[in-house]
Enzyme design. Structure first.
Site, short mmCIF file in Angstrom:
data_model
loop_
_atom_site.label_atom_id
_atom_site.label_comp_id
_atom_site.label_asym_id
_atom_site.label_seq_id
_atom_site.Cartn_x
_atom_site.Cartn_y
_atom_site.Cartn_z
N GLY A 77 0.74 -1.15 -0.06
CA GLY A 77 0.12 -0.07 -0.01
C GLY A 77 0.91 1.15 -0.01
O GLY A 77 2.09 1.11 0.22
N GLY A 78 0.26 2.51 -0.16
CA GLY A 78 0.86 3.80 -0.17
C GLY A 78 1.39 4.18 -1.34
O GLY A 78 1.10 3.63 -2.49
N ALA A 143 8.88 5.56 7.18
CA ALA A 143 7.47 5.27 6.37
C ALA A 143 7.27 3.88 6.61
O ALA A 143 8.18 2.97 6.77
CB ALA A 143 7.88 5.63 4.91
N GLY A 145 4.98 0.87 4.74
CA GLY A 145 3.88 0.33 3.57
C GLY A 145 3.83 -1.40 3.51
O GLY A 145 5.07 -1.76 3.57
N CYS A 174 5.53 9.82 -0.25
CA CYS A 174 4.31 9.24 0.32
C CYS A 174 3.08 9.90 -0.06
O CYS A 174 2.05 10.01 0.41
CB CYS A 174 4.28 9.16 1.96
SG CYS A 174 5.77 8.02 2.40
#
Length: 245
Positions: A77-78, A143, A145, A174
């Site tokens: 995701g992301g 971050a 993901g 992002c």
């Protein structure tokens, strides 16, 4: 091996595509055999950009056909992010049925690991409602993901320990336009990458209540029957120099 144990692989600087293939094989092995132990990979990558499965190309400031570093669209995701030497990347291959079948919980646990490590350096890692990751004084230092299939996770987190951050200027990291990216070294100039890697391992074991068992890449190759072609050499490691830490 007890169900609350996991293999810990602390590697060097590995090619992104190589490790991506490695993760997919590890995840597939656990879909076929859920009794296999969890695996935690802690490593670095040479400069590379990755796009999440639904990421917008509008967040690239370059022509995808002329990218300044390799560019991969992957299944996490992301939005778009950047990896480079000096950034600690963690890939937990976890059977979440042993932990909790709750993706929101899993993301918050990953954040908790990184917040605990930042606290060692006297820094207050913060969450921002509606976003994923960890910030310090308004700068995003970490971050996250992930991708999960049949409750087996892959991909994970990236903590900017002491990378050259200039690669982030070529993207909207992002997909967030109004928040800067930072590194641990900006706040703690004497930070050492190897120390942070060890601290992340300890924090991960504590947060996820795991006993980590050191495992070399060679051991993992043998135990998981990974395709040798995934790797460039017997260790999978590439020499990588980073003057920032």
């Amino acid at each position: 091996m007890p169900s609350r144990s996991a293999w810990l692989v602390q590697a060097g600087c590995l090619d992104y595509a190589q490790v991506w293939a490695w993760q997919r094989q590890l995840q597939d092995n656990r879909r076929q055999d859920p009794d296999r132990p969890d695996v935690i990979l802690l490593l670095e990558h040479p400069a590379v950009y990755t796009l999440g499965r639904g990421a917008s190309l509008e967040h690239l400031k370059f022509d995808p056909q002329q990218a300044p570093a390799p560019l991969h669209r992957i299944e996490r995701g992301g939005e778009v992010t950047y990896h480079a030497p000096g950034q600690l990347v963690g890939y937990p291959i976890l059977n979440l049925r042993r932990h909790r079948c709750d993706l929101h919980w899993y993301l918050r646990q990953l954040e908790a690991v990184l917040i605990d490590v930042l606290a060692i350096y006297g820094l207050t890692g913060e969450r921002i409602e509606g976003l994923t990751g960890v910030w310090v004084e308004g700068k995003k230092l970490a971050a996250i993901g992930i991708q999960v299939s049949r409750w087996i996770s892959m991909h994970g987190f990236a903590l900017n320990v002491c990378p050259d951050l200039s690669g982030f200027t070529a993207i909207v990291p992002c997909g967030i336009r109004d928040r800067a990216v930072g590194s641990l070294a900006e706040f703690c100039p004497s930070v050492r990458f190897e120390a942070v890697r060890s601290q992340v391992a300890v924090a991960f074991a504590r947060v996820f209540d795991l006993e980590l068992q050191p495992c070399s890449i060679e051991q993992l190759l043998a135990e998981e029957h990974l395709e040798p072609s995934v790797f460039d050499d017997g260790s999978g490691a590439k020499p990588c120099t980073n003057k920032n830490c």
